[in-house]
Design a protein around this motif. Sequence first.
Motif, PDB file in Angstrom:
ATOM      1  N   GLN A 298       5.458   9.566  -6.845  1.00  0.00           N
ATOM      2  CA  GLN A 298       6.136  10.778  -6.137  1.00  0.00           C
ATOM      3  C   GLN A 298       7.595  10.398  -6.026  1.00  0.00           C
ATOM      4  OE1 GLN A 298       4.548  11.959  -2.368  1.00  0.00           O
ATOM      5  NE2 GLN A 298       5.991  13.291  -1.896  1.00  0.00           N
TER       6      GLN A 298
ATOM      7  N   SER B  51       2.233   1.790  -3.266  1.00  0.00           N
ATOM      8  CA  SER B  51       1.394   2.083  -4.175  1.00  0.00           C
ATOM      9  C   SER B  51       1.275   3.573  -4.139  1.00  0.00           C
ATOM     10  CB  SER B  51       0.221   1.371  -4.185  1.00  0.00           C
ATOM     11  OG  SER B  51      -0.792   1.691  -5.119  1.00  0.00           O
ATOM     12  N   ARG B  52       1.276   4.118  -2.984  1.00  0.00           N
ATOM     13  CA  ARG B  52       0.834   5.434  -2.744  1.00  0.00           C
ATOM     14  C   ARG B  52       2.105   6.539  -3.109  1.00  0.00           C
ATOM     15  NH1 ARG B  52      -0.793   3.680   2.270  1.00  0.00           N
ATOM     16  NH2 ARG B  52       0.987   4.949   3.369  1.00  0.00           N
ATOM     17  N   LYS B  53       3.144   5.741  -2.802  1.00  0.00           N
ATOM     18  CA  LYS B  53       4.189   6.887  -3.178  1.00  0.00           C
ATOM     19  C   LYS B  53       5.000   6.615  -4.231  1.00  0.00           C
ATOM     20  CE  LYS B  53       3.713   8.810   1.115  1.00  0.00           C
ATOM     21  NZ  LYS B  53       3.369  10.408   1.210  1.00  0.00           N
TER      22      LYS B  53
ATOM     23  N   ALA C 209       0.811  -1.188   0.009  1.00  0.00           N
ATOM     24  CA  ALA C 209       0.029   0.037   0.060  1.00  0.00           C
ATOM     25  C   ALA C 209       0.949   1.380   0.024  1.00  0.00           C
ATOM     26  CB  ALA C 209      -0.803   0.254   1.247  1.00  0.00           C
ATOM     27  N   LEU C 210       1.925   1.298   0.664  1.00  0.00           N
ATOM     28  CA  LEU C 210       3.066   2.383   0.783  1.00  0.00           C
ATOM     29  C   LEU C 210       3.437   2.617  -0.433  1.00  0.00           C
ATOM     30  CD1 LEU C 210       4.364   4.579   2.256  1.00  0.00           C
ATOM     31  CD2 LEU C 210       5.845   3.079   3.148  1.00  0.00           C
TER      32      LEU C 210
END
Length: 415
Positions: free
Chosen positions: A233, A228-230, A225-226
Motif C-alpha cells: 500500500q 509487511s502489512r503496509k 509486521a507493520l
Amino acid sequence: MAEIKVPELAESITEGSIAQWVKKVGDRVEKGEFIVELETDKVNAEIISEEAGVLTQILAEEGDTVLVGQVIAVVEAGEGAAAAPAAAAPVEAAPAPVAAQAVATPTPAAPVVEETSGERVIASPAARKLAREKGIDLAAVSPVDPQGRVRVQDVAAHGTAPVAAPQAKPAAPVAQAAVTVDDSRVTVEKMSRRRQTIAKRLLEVKQSTAMLTTFNEVDMTNVMALRSRKKDQFFESTGSKLGFMSFFTKAVVAALKKYPYVNAQIVGDEIHLNNFFDIGVAVSTEEGLVVPVVRDADRKNFAEIEDSIADLAKKARDKKLGLADLQGGSFTITNGGVFGSLMSTPIMNGTQAAILGMHSIKKRPVEVNGEVEIRPMMYLALSYDHRIIDGKDSVGFLKTVKELLENPEDLLLNS
C-alpha cells in the motif's frame, strides 16, 4: 591554446589525485566536455575543458597528486583524431608535438600497452600503474568486479608480459637470507586519497574525544509486521519502497528531541546544541565509507526519508555526491547489519557527539510475559562523547529508540 587547471572546489580542499583520464593526447575535445576525473578527500570531481580543440599535452599521470590551480593539460585549436583510432594507433601517429608526448608517457621502463582494443578500460589508478610497470595490456585482464572495473589485484593475478629476466644476484650471506621477502606473497597498493582522509579523521576522533559505547537490543517483531502489512500500500500511494531506515531515522529524531545533548557538539569551550536534525546515513562505496546527510529529517515523512536515502546512496555509488551532500550533519546512523555484523562499536563522525550502530536481525530466544519466545532481535550500539553526554542521557536515548521501534504506532505520533 587553453590550459586545463585544477579548479577550486571548496575552501578545505587544496589538492587532489588524478583518478582517470577519459581523453588521450591527440583526441578531439569539445567545449564543456568531461576530460579527467579528480579524486579529492571528500568527493570525485569531473573537470571539463573550457575550449574546443585537440588535447595536446597531459601534464599529470593517473595517481599523481595535483594542487588547486595547477595546470594538468593543454588544449589547442585543431580537429584532432577520433578517440577510438587514437587509442589503437601507435604513439607516433598522435598529432601532438614530440615534447608533449614525452610528458604524456613518462614511464619508458616498461611498454605501455593499455587498451589496444580501442575501448576505454575501467581501471583504478593503482591498477594502471602496475600494468604499465609490468607491461600488461589492461584489455586482456579479466576483472573480478562484476561491473568490469580492473583492480590492482586483477593485474597482479594476470601475470607479467614477457620481459628480460633480471640477472641472478650473488648468493647473499645467511644473515641476509633470513630477511629476504618473496614479492609474490604481498601485493602493495597505495592508499587512495579518500582512504587516507578516512584513516586520519577516525584516528583524530579516537584521540580527541572521550568515546564510550552503550548497547541495547530491540525486538523487531512489530516493525517487521507493520512493514509487511503496509509495504504494498505504501508503494502504491507514494511510489517509494518502505524500508527499515525510515523507522530508525524517525526514532532517532524523536529521541534527539528528548535528549538534545546527543544532538550537540563541542566548539572550543562551548557546547553547541543543534536545533536542526540533519541525519547522516553511512554508505559503503568502492572507495570507502561516506556519510551523506538527510536534511531536516524531522520535517520529512517516511516516503521522503526513504527517497532521500535512496537518492544519496545512488549518488554515492555513482560518484556524484557533492560537497553539500556531505557537510553539516548533526547525528549519524550506520548499518553494519547489511554486511552481517552482529555487534560493533561505531566511531563518531567528525565533530558530532554520537553515532547509532544498527546490526543484523537474528532470531533469538527471549523472555516475553514470563514465556520464552523466538523473536527477531537486533543489537543497537550508541557510541558517544562522554565530555558532552552522560551515561543517563546515553542510556535514555538508546532506550527511547528501542521503545519507539518496538511500538511503531507510538513512533508515528512522537516523530
